[in-house]
Design a protein around this motif. Structure first.
Motif, short mmCIF file in Angstrom:
data_model
loop_
_atom_site.label_atom_id
_atom_site.label_comp_id
_atom_site.label_asym_id
_atom_site.label_seq_id
_atom_site.Cartn_x
_atom_site.Cartn_y
_atom_site.Cartn_z
N ILE A 112 -1.33 26.96 39.95
CA ILE A 112 -1.43 25.81 39.04
C ILE A 112 -2.64 25.91 38.11
O ILE A 112 -2.69 25.23 37.09
N GLY B 217 4.18 23.51 42.79
CA GLY B 217 3.48 24.20 41.71
C GLY B 217 2.78 25.42 42.27
O GLY B 217 2.06 25.33 43.27
N LYS B 218 3.00 26.58 41.66
CA LYS B 218 2.36 27.82 42.09
C LYS B 218 1.41 28.30 41.00
O LYS B 218 1.72 28.22 39.82
N TYR C 154 6.22 25.70 37.96
CA TYR C 154 6.57 24.42 38.56
C TYR C 154 8.05 24.42 38.87
O TYR C 154 8.85 25.07 38.19
N ARG D 231 1.72 30.38 35.97
CA ARG D 231 1.87 29.03 36.51
C ARG D 231 3.35 28.65 36.52
O ARG D 231 4.06 28.78 35.51
N ASN E 27 -1.99 26.69 45.06
CA ASN E 27 -0.62 26.21 45.12
C ASN E 27 -0.62 24.79 45.67
O ASN E 27 -1.49 24.41 46.47
N ASP F 61 -3.20 28.61 36.56
CA ASP F 61 -2.70 29.60 35.60
C ASP F 61 -3.66 30.78 35.45
O ASP F 61 -3.95 31.25 34.35
#
Length: 526
Positions: free
Chosen positions: A488, A485-486, A518, A516, A467, A490
């Motif tokens: 990121i 962003g979590k 944002y 993913r 993250n 994916d």
């Protein structure tokens, strides 16, 4: 189109009273005393929305076919809830008393009382002893309301009340030592023993006439041994903590789906591990943090029947479907073959093997010997869920053979976890009245298991997550704008899973990492 939904609801009410008395003496001894009373009530059957439902047009269709055939499939006419005057549910409504869907009702009350106290004694200026005790009394009651899916003349009226009472004394004892060490600004070393308790209880209701699991489950006890240290170093810029622990569980509570119901069971287990955490501020605007956890879990002296392998791989046993409850049963392979020979010879009606799970042939091992080469159907010896052995007649249905779980890992207990984070702040002045903070976090978890049987299909792979965020803030105006962003990278991984039972087809529900993502968040504070 076939559609299936599940929904749960219901109201609850809780009243809690707590009284505490805490001292603050100047001398070496202080104490903390308390008493707490909790009254809790949940699920009113009169509320159509209460309980857990599984609604399906295919279940309703099967019920309609049964009723049109004069109750030929389920042994009689099954009541159908047409929703007239009921509570809203999806696009229709339910009254709550139909046999054309699954409904689990558990009207429940809890009366809990506890008295607790701890004493603290300063042996020296740097050494403190703690001793505490707690008495707990739990009284739990639950109406017995069988689920009535496909049950002729089924009713949601209670058939009785299940009750469970538990009384336990628990406590802890330990030492806190704060030595004056040359290499640290502040150090605490501690060691504690604790005896913990988690109350047993009452399992959810079963289908009418079924006895698929115990009505009650036992309390969970833990003997906890913990030693650790907390340290502040480098003029306050570094925090370093470490803990070692060993948990000895007796009656560790786990759940398993049995006939569409989440039932509780007890096993014994030991867990030992180490946790290390640190926070470092090399400069005031830069922060690094890291955590490491190492874990070893082991089930002890426990047995269980794996619904995916009820025969435990034995060739002399066979799994069959119970045509009435749709769950599975196990019978001797010789008994099953004998019934099939009887059908082939025309002595037994077609489909007679469906009666094996309901016990239709119990006691006929000798009577049907002619279809087993002239010999009575032999008995089989199997291991029970408590580790003992039983000899079971050839036509007697049973749940299966239990496997030895000793040495296997607990579900959801990865051997290692690690996370690392870094954060840097450009304080206001670099951008006028605005400041900027950037942060990144990394997490890793090793492989684990979703079930106590630890088979290959139970294994959950190791996974990572990253993250990141960038936040622009203005403290004078109370404004913060954050871009985040979590996951990121994916990563698409299974983080958890639970298996349903044979009556539902033994499918598995899985839990995945979020994709993913944002986004931007704006915060204003006054």
């Amino acid at each position: 189109m076939f559609r299936t939904f599940d929904i749960s609801g219901g109201s609850s009410e809780q009243t809690t009273h707590e009284l505490r008395l805490q001292s603050s003496y100047d001398g070496p001894f202080n104490f903390n005393l308390g008493v707490i009373k909790v009254d809790y009530e949940a699920i009113d059957p009169a509320e159509a929305s209460a309980g857990y439902y599984v609604l399906s047009n295919s279940l309703t269709a099967l019920t309609q076919i049964n009723n049109a055939a004069g109750g030929a499939f389920f042994g009689g006419q099954v009541p159908i809830d047409d929703g007239t005057g009921g509570a809203p549910a999806f696009a229709g409504a339910v009254v709550g008393d139909g046999g054309n869907y699954f409904r689990s009702l558990s009207p429940y009350t809890l009366d809990s009382f506890a008295v607790f106290g701890e004493g603290y004694y300063d042996i020296t200026d740097s050494l403190k002893a703690t001793v505490g005790l707690r008495y707990t009394s739990d009284n739990k009651k639950q109406d017995r309301i069988p689920s009535i899916l496909f049950t002729p003349g089924g009713s949601i009226e209670p058939t009785g009340v299940a009750e469970a009472e538990f009384e336990e004394v628990t406590g802890r004892a330990g030492l806190d030592w704060a030595p004056d060490l040359a290499f640290s600004d502040d150090t605490l070393i501690y060691a504690f023993y604790s005896r913990g308790y988690k109350g047993g209880g009452i399992n959810p209701p079963q289908p009418a006439g079924a006895n698929l699991f115990p009505e009650l489950f036992d309390p969970e006890f833990i003997n906890s041994y913990e030693i650790g240290t907390k340290n502040t170093l480098a003029d306050g810029s570094l925090q370093l903590n470490a803990t070692g622990f060993m948990y000895d569980y007796e009656g560790y509570q786990i759940t398993q789906i049995v006939n569409r119901t989440s039932a509780n069971f007890n096993i014994d287990a030991k867990i030992k591990g180490i946790e290390v955490e640190t926070i470092w501020n090399p400069v005031s605007t830069f922060v690094l943090n890291a955590n490491l956890g190492l874990l070893d879990s082991e089930i002890q002296d426990s047995w269980g029947i794996d619904v995916l392998d009820r025969t435990n791989g034995r060739a002399d046993l066979v799994v069959l479907k119970n045509a009435a409850s749709f769950s599975n049963c196990v019978v001797s392979a010789q008994g099953y073959a004998t019934v099939l020979q009887g059908i082939a010879a025309g002595a037994l009606p077609a489909g007679a093997s469906r009666g094996l799970c309901s016990g239709a042939f119990v006691g006929q091992e000798a009577a049907l010997a002619v279809f087993n080469g002239g010999s009575p159907v032999a008995s089989v010896t199997v291991t029970n869920s408590d580790g003992t052995q039983s000899t079971i007649a050839g036509f007697t249905p049973f749940d299966g053979e239990a496997k030895d779980l000793d040495g296997r890992s607990l579900p959801g207990a990865p051997e290692s976890t690690f996370n690392f984070g870094a954060e840097y702040t450009w304080e206001p002045g670099a951008f006028g009245a605005w400041g900027l903070t950037g942060r990144i976090d990394y997490y890793n978890q090793s492989s684990s298991f979703s079930r106590v049987w630890n088979t290959q299909r139970d294994e959950l792979s190791s996974w990572d997550n990253i993250n990141a965020s960038l936040a622009l803030y203005n403290d004078e105006n109370g404004i913060r704008v954050e871009l985040f962003g979590k996951n990121i990278a994916d990563e698409n991984v299974i983080t958890g899973a639970y298996l349903t039972d044979d009556s539902s087809g033994l499918f598995t529900n899985i839990f995945l990492t979020e994709p993913r993502t944002y986004g931007v968040s704006v915060t204003k504070s006054w």
